[in-house]
Structures are given as C-alpha cells and as structure tokens.
Design an enzyme around this catalytic site. Structure first.
Site, PDB file in Angstrom:
ATOM      1  N   ASP A  60       0.642  -1.220   0.095  1.00 33.06           N
ATOM      2  CA  ASP A  60      -0.038  -0.026  -0.029  1.00 33.06           C
ATOM      3  C   ASP A  60       0.680   1.303  -0.059  1.00 33.06           C
ATOM      4  OD1 ASP A  60      -2.064   1.743   0.655  1.00 33.06           O
ATOM      5  OD2 ASP A  60      -3.417   0.249   1.148  1.00 33.06           O
TER       6      ASP A  60
ATOM      7  N   HIS B  39       2.217   2.068  -3.452  1.00 32.65           N
ATOM      8  CA  HIS B  39       1.293   3.017  -3.808  1.00 32.65           C
ATOM      9  C   HIS B  39       1.717   4.308  -3.837  1.00 32.65           C
ATOM     10  CE1 HIS B  39      -2.477   0.210  -3.183  1.00 32.65           C
ATOM     11  NE2 HIS B  39      -1.496  -0.402  -3.900  1.00 32.65           N
TER      12      HIS B  39
END
Length: 456
Positions: A273, A296
């Site tokens: 993430d 991310h």
C-alpha cells in the site's frame, strides 16, 4: 485568521553527521535542495551545495521557524543502566511465549530514567500482543532491538477487534534502535483464513507520545500497517526498512495520523500500500532520501471520509526514488468532507515505471459506489518541482472538486516519458501556473483563481 506575509526568507542548511548515506544502488543520493519561503509562506526550491548524505529540516510554526538537525534524529540516548530480556526469563527460541518476560523487563526499565531495555541478537522472541506504556515511565527510555521478534500465527493469540500487535503508549522520549527485525508473519492474514482474520492490525504503533525515534530496525510482513504514529509529536525515523510483498493488502509502510513535527529520511519502504500515508491532523512533516517501491507511492489522505473534517499542512517530500509504484506523489480526498490540505511541496522525485506519478484525486472512493456531494476538503498551495522519469499509465492526473477547485497548484521541471504508449495530462477544475515548460505539455491547467488560505 489572516497570515502575515513573509518577506523572502532563505532556510540556511544545517549539516548532519557524515556516514548516514541513503541506501540505494546509485553512488550518491539525489541532489539536496534548500527551501525558500516567499510571500504568504509559498514554498519553492533552489539549488544547494550540500554534500551527498547530508540533510536539513525546517519547520514552520505559525510565523516562526526553527531548525532541526538530522544529527538529533540519530543520537542514541545512552545509559549505564541496562535490562536484558534474557535476565527476566525470555527464552528466545521462537516457540515459547516471551511476552511476560518482556513485560517484566519493561517494568524494570521504566523505573530508571534514560535506561535501556535490551533485546539481544542471536535469539528469536515470540510475542503475543503487548503494550509498553506510560505515563508512569521515566523519560528517555531506549528499546535496543538487535534480535528478532515474531508474531503468533494462531488465532487464539488475538483478541477480537485488536488493532495493534506491539504498541508504545504515552511516553516522553522513547527510542527504538538497533539492527533487529520485527516480523508480523502477516501471510496468515493476507490469505484470508476464515478462522483468523483480525482487521486493521499494525505491527508497531506509537500513541500519545513525544520525542519518538525509530532508527535502524526492519519491520517485515506486517499483517497491515508496518509502523504507525498516532497523536505523537517530534517523531524521527531513519535507516528504517519496511518489507512486505507487493500484493499484501493494506500494508502501509509508515502511517501518520494526528502527529506533528515528523522527520523521515534514509529509509527503504517496500509494501503493498502507501509507502508513507499522511492522514488528518498532521503538520510539519518532512520526508527525504527515501526509496519507495513496490507500493502505492507517498500519499496525503484519503481525507474527509464520512463527511469528516480533515486538516493537513506544511508537508515537504524531497529526494525520493519510486520504482513500479501505483502512484508517485498523491493527494486523495473524499467527496463530502471539509477542511484543507495546504502548503505542500514535492521536489526532486525520480520515478521509474510508476503508473501515475502526479495525482490529486478529490473524487477518491474505495467502495463499489460513492455518492456525489458538493462539499470537499480544500486543496491549495501544492508545488511540484523537478519530477522526472517514466510512467506506465498517466503522467499527470489532477481531478478537483466541481464546487471547490484546487488553487495555487504550481509545476516546474516536470519530465515524464511513457514506458509504452503516450498519455496526455488530465486536469479538472485545477488552477495554478506552470513555472517552466513540461514534458509532456500540461496545457490543461487553468489560470484565474488565486490561492486559498483556509484556516483549519
């Protein structure tokens, strides 16, 4: 409340000790910059003659500023008083539960100011969920981690609704340092076992603490977030490694929430993430010389979920390398929220194979369907400087609220080339200026609205 305009103020550099180089495959870290503050606190970047590996930090507090030398971030708080977990009954064989021994060691350590709790190398310590808490502890405690700590893999070890595995609560001066490893053994969670699925668990969390330092350690395979700071002030993270597979769900590298005066540098963040997630209540956040990927990218938000108010200000992200991440530098907000994101600078960002290097998304939604709403978290005073490399999907995506446009968005020295097919930058209701030509040309940016300064 109006701001007092600044005359041009140059932030002088403050050198840290040598030898704390950014770990990368290149011979030196990206070139450092000196931040200047111009009218109304507008942040730009200029060149610096700093030597590689040295760094600076500046923090604005109202109309005042002060310096924090990176050397402060890595000073070890030492003491002749040490407490070794082996002396309190820890087995360190990776099978026996050593939680009680750690609790007893902590209790002894807490009684002596500036004392050190030692987790020695050469041992593997199994810990069930555990809290190391104050406020009755003495100040400036050191947690010396050189061994390995592992999480349990049986469902019976976890309480219903548990959010943390290891947490430090309400401490004044706490340092976690060493070359040790914290292994969350998160694959048991990621595989969605029907009998073993606690939600939102973080490997290491600090709550309500001041003067927090994390340096040298590795956290790997966290069930979800690796390292979290909640309601903390004066936080310093360096030479930190987060490591989880690209497909591991919700495994943020570092998560910040309601925390101020945060310095993160010389760290390697690989996760499933956000490499760094900056949430509401954060201000004076400075991130530099960080490697990100997979993951991310570095994100502010999502902010304003469930019509909440969110405030983030004075964030600088500088000298960062991103490899094959979902996004590069991103601001994401939910429709229906309120508050503001302002005073943000992203500079000297090198991207390679990043899907979307530059993104503002005020229509963020991680559900199957979200309702259209008119209110929004205001986004203003966002500066993108010297962002170069390759993208895999879109170079620039700036999607701002229909009713509350983004203002004061500036871009300079943007050079983004497609890995395969070219894609054009996208802007929606975004106002600002181009301070130099860009590749590709960002012709969608609008002019005509001045930057908003919103008290939050």
């Amino acid at each position: 409340m109006s701001r007092t305009p600044y005359s041009r103020i140059k932030f002088e550099t403050c050198h840290a000790r040598e030898g704390n180089q950014w770990r990368s495959k290149t011979k030196s870290s990206p070139a450092a910059t000196v931040l200047d503050v111009e009218e109304e606190g507008y942040v730009t970047a200029g060149s610096s003659h700093q030597q590689p590996g040295r760094s600076t930090m500046s923090k604005f507090m109202g109309n005042k500023y002060m310096w924090v030398d990176d050397n402060m971030a890595t000073q070890q708080v030492g003491s002749s008083t040490t407490f070794n977990v082996l002396d309190f009954g820890a087995k360190g064989d990776g099978n026996a539960d050593d939680s009680k021994a750690f609790e007893a060691t902590w209790a002894a350590t807490c009684k002596v100011e500036a004392s050190t709790m030692i987790v020695p190398s050469g041992f593997v310590f199994l810990l069930h969920p555990i809290s190391f808490s104050g406020p009755d502890c003495e100040a400036n405690i050191v947690f010396q981690l050189d061994g390995k700590i592992i999480a349990p893999t049986s469902s019976g070890a976890w309480k219903t609704g548990l959010l943390q595995w290891i947490e430090f609560i309400k401490l004044k001066g706490i340092t976690i340092q060493g070359k040790g490893i914290i292994d969350g053994q998160g694959s048991v969670w990621w595989n969605h076992s029907p009998t073993y699925n606690p939600e939102n668990s973080e490997a290491l969390r600090f709550y309500g603490s001041t003067s927090v330092t994390v340096t040298g350690i590795t956290i790997q395979n966290s069930p979800q977030t690796h390292l979290k700071f909640d309601d903390c002030t004066t936080v310093q993270v360096s030479d930190f490694t987060a490591s989880s597979p690209e497909n591991s769900p919700n495994t943020d590298g570092i998560h910040l929430q309601n925390s101020q005066d945060v310095l993160i540098y010389s760290s390697d963040l690989a996760c499933g993430d956000d490499c760094v997630s900056i949430q509401t209540g954060c201000s004076n956040v400075y991130i530099h010389n960080v490697k990100c990927g997979p993951g991310h990218g570095i994100s502010i938000g999502g902010l304003g979920r469930d019509n909440s108010k969110a405030c983030v200000s004075n964030v600088t992200v500088r000298d960062v390398a991103m490899l094959n991440t979902l996004t590069g530098v991103r601001i994401k907000t939910w429709q229906g929220g309120s508050g503001s994101v302002q005073g943000v600078t992203f500079s000297n960002i090198q991207v390679s194979g990043v899907k979307t290097p530059i993104m503002i998304d005020q229509f963020y939604c991680d559900k199957s369907k979200c309702q259209n709403e008119s209110s929004a978290v205001a986004v203003s005073g966002i500066n993108y400087i010297n962002i170069k490399g390759t993208y895999a999907s879109k170079p620039v995506h700036l999607a701002c609220s229909d009713d509350l446009p983004c203002t004061g968005i500036s871009l300079s020295t943007i050079e983004l080339n497609a890995v395969e097919e070219d894609s054009q930058p996208f802007c929606w209701n975004t106002y600002g200026e181009l301070r130099s030509s860009t590749v590709p040309p960002i012709n969608c940016l609008q002019i005509g609205k001045s930057r908003q300064n919103i008290d939050c």
